[in-house]
Design a protein around this motif. Structure first.
Motif, short mmCIF file in Angstrom:
data_model
loop_
_atom_site.label_atom_id
_atom_site.label_comp_id
_atom_site.label_asym_id
_atom_site.label_seq_id
_atom_site.Cartn_x
_atom_site.Cartn_y
_atom_site.Cartn_z
N GLU A 330 17.72 -14.78 -5.60
CA GLU A 330 18.27 -13.98 -4.51
C GLU A 330 17.21 -13.66 -3.47
OE1 GLU A 330 20.93 -13.49 -7.99
OE2 GLU A 330 18.76 -13.39 -7.69
N VAL A 331 16.01 -13.35 -3.91
CA VAL A 331 14.92 -13.03 -2.97
C VAL A 331 14.63 -14.22 -2.07
CG1 VAL A 331 12.46 -12.51 -2.78
CG2 VAL A 331 13.87 -11.22 -4.38
N LEU A 332 14.47 -15.39 -2.68
CA LEU A 332 14.16 -16.59 -1.89
C LEU A 332 15.31 -16.97 -0.96
CD1 LEU A 332 12.39 -18.80 -4.59
CD2 LEU A 332 11.35 -17.80 -2.55
N LEU A 333 16.54 -16.84 -1.43
CA LEU A 333 17.69 -17.20 -0.61
C LEU A 333 17.82 -16.28 0.60
CD1 LEU A 333 20.19 -19.00 -0.25
CD2 LEU A 333 21.47 -17.35 -1.63
N VAL A 334 17.73 -14.99 0.37
CA VAL A 334 17.86 -14.02 1.47
C VAL A 334 16.67 -14.13 2.41
CG1 VAL A 334 17.92 -11.56 2.04
CG2 VAL A 334 19.30 -12.45 0.15
N TRP A 335 15.48 -14.35 1.85
CA TRP A 335 14.27 -14.35 2.66
C TRP A 335 14.18 -15.60 3.54
CZ3 TRP A 335 8.92 -16.19 0.95
CH2 TRP A 335 7.95 -15.82 1.90
N PHE A 461 27.90 -8.84 -14.02
CA PHE A 461 29.26 -8.40 -14.33
C PHE A 461 30.05 -8.08 -13.07
CE2 PHE A 461 27.75 -6.98 -18.72
CZ PHE A 461 28.24 -8.15 -19.31
N GLY A 462 29.34 -7.61 -12.04
CA GLY A 462 30.02 -7.24 -10.82
C GLY A 462 30.37 -8.42 -9.94
N ASN A 463 29.76 -9.59 -10.22
CA ASN A 463 30.03 -10.81 -9.44
C ASN A 463 29.88 -10.54 -7.94
OD1 ASN A 463 30.65 -13.51 -9.06
ND2 ASN A 463 32.86 -13.12 -8.98
N VAL A 464 28.72 -10.00 -7.56
CA VAL A 464 28.48 -9.63 -6.16
C VAL A 464 27.54 -10.65 -5.52
CG1 VAL A 464 28.88 -7.19 -6.56
CG2 VAL A 464 26.57 -8.13 -6.85
N GLY A 465 27.41 -10.57 -4.20
CA GLY A 465 26.58 -11.49 -3.46
C GLY A 465 25.10 -11.15 -3.57
N PRO A 466 24.24 -12.04 -3.04
CA PRO A 466 22.79 -11.83 -3.17
C PRO A 466 22.29 -10.56 -2.49
CG PRO A 466 23.27 -13.66 -1.69
CD PRO A 466 24.55 -13.30 -2.36
N MET A 467 22.84 -10.20 -1.34
CA MET A 467 22.38 -8.99 -0.65
C MET A 467 22.70 -7.74 -1.47
SD MET A 467 20.69 -9.47 2.15
CE MET A 467 20.87 -7.88 2.94
N THR A 468 23.91 -7.68 -2.01
CA THR A 468 24.29 -6.54 -2.84
C THR A 468 23.45 -6.49 -4.11
OG1 THR A 468 26.56 -6.71 -2.00
CG2 THR A 468 26.22 -5.39 -3.98
N THR A 469 23.21 -7.66 -4.70
CA THR A 469 22.39 -7.72 -5.90
C THR A 469 20.99 -7.16 -5.64
OG1 THR A 469 23.56 -9.67 -6.70
CG2 THR A 469 21.37 -9.28 -7.61
N LEU A 470 20.39 -7.56 -4.53
CA LEU A 470 19.06 -7.05 -4.20
C LEU A 470 19.10 -5.57 -3.89
CD1 LEU A 470 17.54 -9.91 -2.00
CD2 LEU A 470 17.11 -9.40 -4.40
N ALA A 471 20.18 -5.10 -3.27
CA ALA A 471 20.30 -3.67 -2.98
C ALA A 471 20.32 -2.84 -4.27
CB ALA A 471 21.56 -3.40 -2.15
N VAL A 472 21.07 -3.34 -5.27
CA VAL A 472 21.10 -2.66 -6.57
C VAL A 472 19.70 -2.64 -7.19
CG1 VAL A 472 22.00 -2.80 -8.94
CG2 VAL A 472 23.52 -3.20 -6.99
N ALA A 473 19.00 -3.77 -7.13
CA ALA A 473 17.66 -3.86 -7.70
C ALA A 473 16.69 -2.91 -7.00
CB ALA A 473 17.14 -5.30 -7.62
#
Length: 504
Positions: A330-335, A461-473
């Motif tokens: 996710e970091v590499l994709l968003v970045w 489990f939430g099946n969310v996108g990369p931006m949301t995933t990084l926000a949670v992290a």
């Protein structure tokens, strides 16, 4: 009033943060405008520069330690100017050798070493010539940096570093966007800014040497080198081995894999190595004090500053490194906004990031050996690890590609972390070796790993996108960091060595 050590730590953090932010912004721009292969060529040149850094022979660390120790002990003031001048002249000579080596290797690299698909061999050769000139013109920057660190003028150093980094990045992006997307144009701008940087850095360093009143005699005197030859030779060999080990993965990748793969590895490397910019401000500011305390024989102050600074390094680095590992894709994709960079670089980033967490935790112990002037055991370990590491990297890259190279780096740093902690405890501090003495800060790493594993599980489990995933992290990691600041009263931790009057 803010003490000098505290000001240096704050300035180092500010400078490192500013430079890291610039890197985070411009690296994906460079990748997009130049392409993976051209960016891989830049990564190859940077690896060559680091390998050529073996010519440094550890002199930047030597000058930093000698300046700090002699000023603290009050000895050698009048002759310190001769030592500084002598090392400066040697540095300029090293720059000529490093640049000449790049010139000599240009044809071989462009025709026989690198696996090219888009770039022509002529372009690569001209790029190599430009980079060789840059090496010649900017080589002494490391020397001036070490000099300013030894004099504890790190505020000024970071001001120059930040200004030139901004100039280098803004100019490069502007030229690539408005003029031409050319690696040659990019390297030409790096050369021009590098010349400006070395001139400003050199003038500033000598200004503070003169103001400190330690440069009454500024003649070239090789006898000064002979007086510190024992320590310098040890540092030199440790530096040679350390640089070779840290860069050999990219050199072997450039030979075995397409240059495009080196580009993706360089992207992952540039993110993971930024962890050093988090720990570097602390280690850099503390090193002159470690040298000074050894010179004065102040064991209490030495133990205090070492214990607290190592805790701070681990707290700062562990959450970021573990977070990068768990969310590398996710970091590499968003970045980078590049699916290829994310796919090919995710495993390398995950392994490199954890490796750099252990590297950062071991860095202070390594510098402690240098501050004490005891390099024999470091040298022995470096020689043995080099003999094992180089063939291991070669075989791992052939078998597993980029992940193999990064996995070897992780294994090396885990071993180094344990062995250097043992050396610090038994050899320098001379206290009983215990699990707490060796792994007292590992709870920061373990808790970070568990928290980010939870964040990974929630995002899956939430099946969310990369931006949301990084926000949670980020929320989970940031919450843990704030809790640590409160629980361990680290909000004022930058004051840790300053409670003692001896720390000034």
């Amino acid at each position: 009033m803010m003490s000098r050590l505290k000001a240096n730590i704050v300035a180092n953090f500010a400078g490192a943060g500013f430079v890291s932010t610039i890197s985070l912004v411009v690296v994906p721009l460079y990748l997009g405008m130049l392409g993976a292969e051209a960016y891989g060529l830049i990564g190859f040149f940077l690896s060559f520069r680091s390998m050529a850094g073996m010519l440094d022979l550890g002199l930047s660390a030597v000058v930093s330690r000698e300046v700090a120790a002699r000023v603290a002990s009050g000895s050698g003031h009048t002759r310190l100017g001769s030592l500084v001048r002598t090392i400066e002249v040697i540095y300029w000579g090293m720059g000529l050798v490093a640049g000449g080596a790049m010139f000599a290797w240009a044809a071989f690299a462009s025709q026989d070493w690198l696996k090219l698909s888009e770039l022509s061999s002529d372009t690569v050769m001209l790029s190599a010539y430009l980079f060789g000139i840059t090496l010649m013109a900017t080589w002494p920057v490391a020397f001036y940096r070490g000099l300013l660190r030894g004099l504890e003028q790190q505020v000024q150093y970071n001001f120059i570093l930040s200004g030139t980094a901004l100039l280098r990045a803004v100019g490069s992006v502007a030229l690539l966007f408005f003029v031409q997307k050319s690696v040659l144009l990019f390297l030409l701008w790096q050369l021009l800014v590098g010349v400006v940087e070395v001139l400003i850095m050199g003038l500033t360093a000598w200004y503070y040497v003169n103001r400190a009143g330690v440069a009454q005699d500024r003649r070239f005197d090789f006898g000064e080198i002979q007086q510190i030859w024992g320590f310098m030779s040890g540092v030199s060999m440790v530096t040679l081995l350390g640089v070779a080990v840290s860069q050999i993965d990219r050199v072997i990748i450039s030979k075995l894999l397409p240059l495009e793969m080196l580009g993706y590895y360089t992207v992952a490397y540039s993110l993971s190595v930024s962890l050093g910019r988090l720990s570097g401000p602390i280690v850099t500011a503390v090193f002159p004090r470690l040298s000074a305390y050894f010179a004065k024989g102040d064991a209490v102050a030495l133990t205090n500053i070492l214990r607290r600074s190592s805790s701070l390094v681990t707290l700062v680095v562990a959450p970021v490194g573990i977070g990068l590992a768990w969310f590398s894709y996710e970091v590499l994709l968003v970045w980078t906004q590049s699916v290829d960079a994310a796919v090919y670089g995710q495993s390398a980033l995950a392994l490199l990031a954890i490796g750099y967490v252990f590297n950062a935790m071991a860095h202070l112990d390594s510098n402690l050996q240098l501050a004490a002037g005891r390099t024999r055991l470091l040298l022995m370990y470096g020689a043995v690890s080099s003999l094992l590491y180089v063939p291991a990297v070669y075989l791992a890259i052939r078998q597993w590609g980029l992940a193999g190279a990064a996995g070897c780096w992780l294994a090396l740093n885990m071993v180094s972390f344990v062995l250097l902690a043992i050396l610090r405890t038994a050899y320098i501090l001379k206290v009983p070796v215990s699990l707490n003495a060796l792994f007292g800060n590992m709870h920061f790493v373990l808790i970070s790993a568990l928290l980010f594993a939870l964040a990974r599980l929630l995002s899956t489990f939430g099946n969310v996108g990369p931006m949301t995933t990084l926000a949670v992290a980020v929320c989970i990691g940031g919450g843990y960091l704030l809790w640590c600041l409160r629980r361990y009263q680290l909000a004022g931790f930058l004051q840790f060595p300053f409670s003692s009057r001896s720390d000034g």
